[in-house]
Design a protein around this motif. Structure first.
Motif, PDB file in Angstrom:
ATOM      1  N   ASN A 183     -43.673 -29.362 -92.293  1.00 39.82           N
ATOM      2  CA  ASN A 183     -42.651 -30.181 -92.936  1.00 39.82           C
ATOM      3  C   ASN A 183     -42.395 -29.665 -94.351  1.00 39.82           C
ATOM      4  OD1 ASN A 183     -44.373 -31.432 -94.874  1.00 39.82           O
ATOM      5  ND2 ASN A 183     -45.071 -32.882 -93.311  1.00 39.82           N
ATOM      6  N   GLN A 184     -41.351 -30.171 -94.966  1.00 39.25           N
ATOM      7  CA  GLN A 184     -40.910 -29.631 -96.253  1.00 39.25           C
ATOM      8  C   GLN A 184     -42.034 -29.602 -97.291  1.00 39.25           C
ATOM      9  OE1 GLN A 184     -37.848 -28.244 -97.163  1.00 39.25           O
ATOM     10  NE2 GLN A 184     -37.727 -28.180 -94.932  1.00 39.25           N
ATOM     11  N   ALA A 185     -42.788 -30.694 -97.343  1.00 36.24           N
ATOM     12  CA  ALA A 185     -43.836 -30.788 -98.368  1.00 36.24           C
ATOM     13  C   ALA A 185     -44.963 -29.790 -98.085  1.00 36.24           C
ATOM     14  CB  ALA A 185     -44.393 -32.208 -98.410  1.00 36.24           C
ATOM     15  N   GLU A 186     -45.318 -29.675 -96.807  1.00 33.20           N
ATOM     16  CA  GLU A 186     -46.367 -28.711 -96.454  1.00 33.20           C
ATOM     17  C   GLU A 186     -45.930 -27.291 -96.776  1.00 33.20           C
ATOM     18  OE1 GLU A 186     -48.387 -30.888 -92.536  1.00 33.20           O
ATOM     19  OE2 GLU A 186     -46.636 -29.585 -92.303  1.00 33.20           O
ATOM     20  N   LEU A 187     -44.703 -26.997 -96.407  1.00 36.37           N
ATOM     21  CA  LEU A 187     -44.196 -25.651 -96.635  1.00 36.37           C
ATOM     22  C   LEU A 187     -44.172 -25.337 -98.129  1.00 36.37           C
ATOM     23  CD1 LEU A 187     -42.941 -23.065 -95.457  1.00 36.37           C
ATOM     24  CD2 LEU A 187     -40.706 -24.143 -95.723  1.00 36.37           C
ATOM     25  N   ALA A 188     -43.697 -26.296 -98.916  1.00 39.10           N
ATOM     26  CA  ALA A 188     -43.649 -26.083-100.365  1.00 39.10           C
ATOM     27  C   ALA A 188     -45.044 -25.799-100.906  1.00 39.10           C
ATOM     28  CB  ALA A 188     -43.045 -27.308-101.057  1.00 39.10           C
ATOM     29  N   GLU A 189     -46.014 -26.540-100.409  1.00 40.97           N
ATOM     30  CA  GLU A 189     -47.389 -26.362-100.874  1.00 40.97           C
ATOM     31  C   GLU A 189     -47.943 -24.987-100.477  1.00 40.97           C
ATOM     32  OE1 GLU A 189     -49.030 -27.987-102.929  1.00 40.97           O
ATOM     33  OE2 GLU A 189     -51.071 -27.219-102.657  1.00 40.97           O
ATOM     34  N   ILE A 190     -47.644 -24.568 -99.262  1.00 38.21           N
ATOM     35  CA  ILE A 190     -48.101 -23.249 -98.803  1.00 38.21           C
ATOM     36  C   ILE A 190     -47.484 -22.148 -99.676  1.00 38.21           C
ATOM     37  CG2 ILE A 190     -47.862 -21.559 -96.929  1.00 38.21           C
ATOM     38  CD1 ILE A 190     -48.059 -23.932 -94.958  1.00 38.21           C
ATOM     39  N   LEU A 191     -46.187 -22.254 -99.900  1.00 37.14           N
ATOM     40  CA  LEU A 191     -45.511 -21.214-100.669  1.00 37.14           C
ATOM     41  C   LEU A 191     -46.000 -21.205-102.116  1.00 37.14           C
ATOM     42  CD1 LEU A 191     -41.831 -21.431 -99.345  1.00 37.14           C
ATOM     43  CD2 LEU A 191     -43.705 -19.975 -98.570  1.00 37.14           C
ATOM     44  N   ARG A 192     -46.218 -22.395-102.659  1.00 37.42           N
ATOM     45  CA  ARG A 192     -46.663 -22.493-104.041  1.00 37.42           C
ATOM     46  C   ARG A 192     -48.055 -21.872-104.191  1.00 37.42           C
ATOM     47  NH1 ARG A 192     -49.578 -25.344-107.222  1.00 37.42           N
ATOM     48  NH2 ARG A 192     -50.423 -26.631-105.558  1.00 37.42           N
ATOM     49  N   ARG A 193     -48.960 -22.271-103.302  1.00 34.90           N
ATOM     50  CA  ARG A 193     -50.318 -21.746-103.379  1.00 34.90           C
ATOM     51  C   ARG A 193     -50.345 -20.247-103.213  1.00 34.90           C
ATOM     52  NH1 ARG A 193     -54.162 -24.583 -99.539  1.00 34.90           N
ATOM     53  NH2 ARG A 193     -54.348 -26.681-100.361  1.00 34.90           N
ATOM     54  N   THR A 194     -49.531 -19.778-102.297  1.00 40.33           N
ATOM     55  CA  THR A 194     -49.558 -18.355-101.994  1.00 40.33           C
ATOM     56  C   THR A 194     -49.055 -17.530-103.165  1.00 40.33           C
ATOM     57  OG1 THR A 194     -49.209 -18.876 -99.664  1.00 40.33           O
ATOM     58  CG2 THR A 194     -48.770 -16.631-100.341  1.00 40.33           C
ATOM     59  N   ILE A 195     -47.955 -17.951-103.761  1.00 44.93           N
ATOM     60  CA  ILE A 195     -47.403 -17.149-104.854  1.00 44.93           C
ATOM     61  C   ILE A 195     -48.263 -17.293-106.101  1.00 44.93           C
ATOM     62  CG2 ILE A 195     -45.772 -18.827-105.864  1.00 44.93           C
ATOM     63  CD1 ILE A 195     -43.767 -16.473-106.018  1.00 44.93           C
ATOM     64  N   GLN A 196     -48.928 -18.419-106.220  1.00 43.75           N
ATOM     65  CA  GLN A 196     -49.799 -18.642-107.363  1.00 43.75           C
ATOM     66  C   GLN A 196     -50.984 -17.663-107.345  1.00 43.75           C
ATOM     67  OE1 GLN A 196     -51.007 -22.738-107.612  1.00 43.75           O
ATOM     68  NE2 GLN A 196     -50.633 -22.740-109.810  1.00 43.75           N
ATOM     69  N   GLY A 197     -51.358 -17.215-106.163  1.00 42.35           N
ATOM     70  CA  GLY A 197     -52.470 -16.283-106.055  1.00 42.35           C
ATOM     71  C   GLY A 197     -52.143 -14.875-106.503  1.00 42.35           C
TER      72      GLY A 197
END
Ligand SMILES: [Zn+2]
Lengths: 218, 86
Positions: free
Chosen positions: A144-158
């Motif tokens: 869902n939108q919130a999960e996807l946002a969290e995945i993308l955020r965490r990934t780029i933050q790394g």
């Protein structure tokens, strides 16, 4: 009320058709700002504030910082407007200010956390593909939108900030390789090499979420 | 062409800056290498997913507030300058 976005540079098979207009409308506004016309400056702000916010947010991953950076970037641009000679696009010049402000904030936060600044060095980890599983069709739709946002955020933050910044400008904001190099004061080959590593590292990390589930345990 | 060379040219391939000869070499490599095919496709998807996802959009009211703050600082700066000049 969204401002029209700059068109993303098309990918992956587009051919660059570079036809520069006679005088970029920004340059007229800048000329008016130089004579003290605040309304012209407001126009420039309205035009680019969303993109500047998005870039700052992507680099810092912090909303309050990004809001501050928008303010600081535009105020600095106003103060230094005489230094803008029109050698680059106004937007590229603006982005350079925003990137510097963003990196400064990151450094400040890091200093508070007393983490070493050597991050740039240990960056090849993940640049060599290991995960060769194919992805699900439209993999992002499995979240869902919130999960996807969290995945993308965490990934780029790394990603190390130096790589993240290149990826944000080139791939998310859609600047050309040359404009990205200008905005970051890097050479074109340096931009390309960072971009490649950024893309591969992101791909590798996203693969954990998006790969076709196989019989074996990950 | 081996996989390392393929990877080294990936970015140019995406950005369509690859000479036709090299392009067909890359495509030839892909035809025989599943790993590189997957890497290319999933990297392309990575870029597209990031590009299409709006992380967070500020409401117009906040942009308005930021804008007004900046503009009033600019106005104050111009005032100071005028005072200095006179
Ligand atoms: Zn290969």
């Amino acid at each position: 009320m969204r401002q029209p976005e700059r068109p993303h540079s098309p990918m992956p098979t587009a051919v660059n058709t570079e036809e520069e207009p006679q005088v970029h409308p920004d340059l007229e506004l800048v000329a008016r700002v130089k004579t003290g016309d605040l309304a012209a400056f407001e126009k420039l702000m309205r035009q680019y504030e969303r993109q500047i916010f998005r870039i700052s947010l992507q680099i810092t991953q912090n909303r309050e910082d990004a809001e501050d950076i928008v303010q600081d970037t535009f105020f600095k641009a106003f103060q230094k407007i005489d230094q803008f000679q029109g050698n680059s696009k106004f937007y590229t010049w603006l982005v350079r200010i925003a990137v510097n402000e963003s990196l400064m904030r990151l450094r400040k936060r890091k200093a508070q956390k007393t983490v070493s600044m050597d991050e740039e060095i240990q960056t090849d980890e993940g640049s060599i593909p290991r995960d060769f599983a194919d992805w699900m069709p439209n993999p992002e739709q499995n979240y869902n939108q919130a999960e996807l946002a969290e995945i993308l955020r965490r990934t780029i933050q790394g990603l190390p900030p130096g790589f993240r910044t290149v990826f944000v400008l080139r791939d998310i904001d859609g600047l050309s390789t040359e404009e990205t190099a200008q905005a970051l004061k890097l050479s074109v080959p340096a931009v390309k090499s960072r971009l490649l590593r950024a893309r591969l590292q992101l791909r590798e990390r996203l693969s954990r979420y998006f790969r076709v589930p196989s019989g074996e345990l990950a | 062409m081996n996989c390392t060379e393929f990877l080294a040219n990936l970015t140019d391939y995406f950005d369509a800056q690859t000479a036709t000869a090299l392009r067909s070499e890359l495509e030839q490599h892909m035809a025989g290498c599943e790993h590189c095919t997957v890497t290319l496709n999933t990297t392309r998807q990575t870029i597209e997913i990031y590009r299409n996802k709006e992380l967070f959009e500020l409401p117009e009211s906040i942009h308005e507030r930021l804008r007004q703050a900046v503009l009033s600082k600019c106005a104050a700066k111009m005032k100071r300058q005028k005072l200095k000049q006179s």
